[in-house]
Design a protein around this motif. Structure first.
Motif, PDB file in Angstrom:
ATOM      1  N   ALA A  55       0.976  -1.206  -0.096  1.00 15.67           N
ATOM      2  CA  ALA A  55      -0.062  -0.074   0.038  1.00 15.67           C
ATOM      3  C   ALA A  55       1.083   1.114  -0.014  1.00 15.67           C
ATOM      4  O   ALA A  55       0.645   2.384  -0.709  1.00 15.67           O
ATOM      5  CB  ALA A  55      -0.813   0.177   1.177  1.00 15.67           C
ATOM      6  N   ASN A  83      -4.787   5.008  -1.972  1.00 15.02           N
ATOM      7  CA  ASN A  83      -4.367   5.351  -0.726  1.00 15.02           C
ATOM      8  C   ASN A  83      -5.274   6.516   0.094  1.00 15.02           C
ATOM      9  O   ASN A  83      -4.901   6.460   1.177  1.00 15.02           O
ATOM     10  CB  ASN A  83      -2.885   5.405  -0.732  1.00 15.02           C
ATOM     11  CG  ASN A  83      -2.457   6.744  -1.493  1.00 15.02           C
ATOM     12  OD1 ASN A  83      -2.816   6.918  -2.588  1.00 15.02           O
ATOM     13  ND2 ASN A  83      -1.633   7.585  -0.614  1.00 15.02           N
ATOM     14  N   ARG A 113       2.755   8.634  -6.682  1.00 17.95           N
ATOM     15  CA  ARG A 113       2.350   8.576  -5.446  1.00 17.95           C
ATOM     16  C   ARG A 113       1.983   9.687  -4.561  1.00 17.95           C
ATOM     17  O   ARG A 113       2.795  10.615  -4.866  1.00 17.95           O
ATOM     18  CB  ARG A 113       3.175   7.614  -4.436  1.00 17.95           C
ATOM     19  CG  ARG A 113       3.088   7.661  -3.202  1.00 17.95           C
ATOM     20  CD  ARG A 113       2.188   6.634  -2.716  1.00 17.95           C
ATOM     21  NE  ARG A 113       1.656   6.412  -1.390  1.00 17.95           N
ATOM     22  CZ  ARG A 113       0.939   5.522  -0.721  1.00 17.95           C
ATOM     23  NH1 ARG A 113       0.351   4.997  -1.542  1.00 17.95           N
ATOM     24  NH2 ARG A 113       0.789   5.640   0.499  1.00 17.95           N
TER      25      ARG A 113
END
Length: 130
Positions: A55, A83, A113
């Motif tokens: 994750a 996330n 990310r």
């Protein structure tokens, strides 16, 4: 005018409540029986540890619409950002360093990310989509 409880009534109440209180009190060592002397070690199951690691490195996909190295902001049309629990949309993100965006141009598809920080949503990693 103050009303005081007579000592006689206090004795009557204490006598009536005494057996009830005695029944609800547990022995002194009974309380300690459910408190271990040393805390039990808590270890996540092997699956959970692997899921947490994946994750943390899971990347989302998006397309660069525009970016401005002076303001350290990039606009992405992105898919779901798991996330953060964020659905697909187009929005502006921050980067901490303009060099992260140097190899990319508007129209490029990227994997990234993003993390929520005090200053807003910040892209912490970006790479070309394969």
């Amino acid at each position: 005018m103050k009303t005081l409880v007579s000592p006689l009534w206090a004795l009557v109440l204490a006598g009536a409540m005494g057996p009830a209180l005695a029944q609800t009190q547990a022995p002194a060592d009974a309380h300690d029986s459910h408190h271990p002397s040393e805390p039990a070690a808590v270890t996540p199951p092997p699956q959970a540890a692997g899921n947490e690691a994946s994750a943390m490195t899971e990347l989302s996909q998006g397309e660069i619409i525009r970016w401005d190295p002076r303001t350290l902001k990039v606009t992405l049309r992105h898919g779901e950002i798991k996330n953060l629990g964020m659905p697909p949309m187009t929005m502006v993100f921050r980067v901490n360093d303009a060099s992260m965006l140097a190899p990319f141009r508007p129209g490029d598809t990227v994997r990234f990310r993003v993390e929520r920080q005090a200053v807003g949503y910040v892209i912490t990693r970006m790479e070309a989509a394969r």
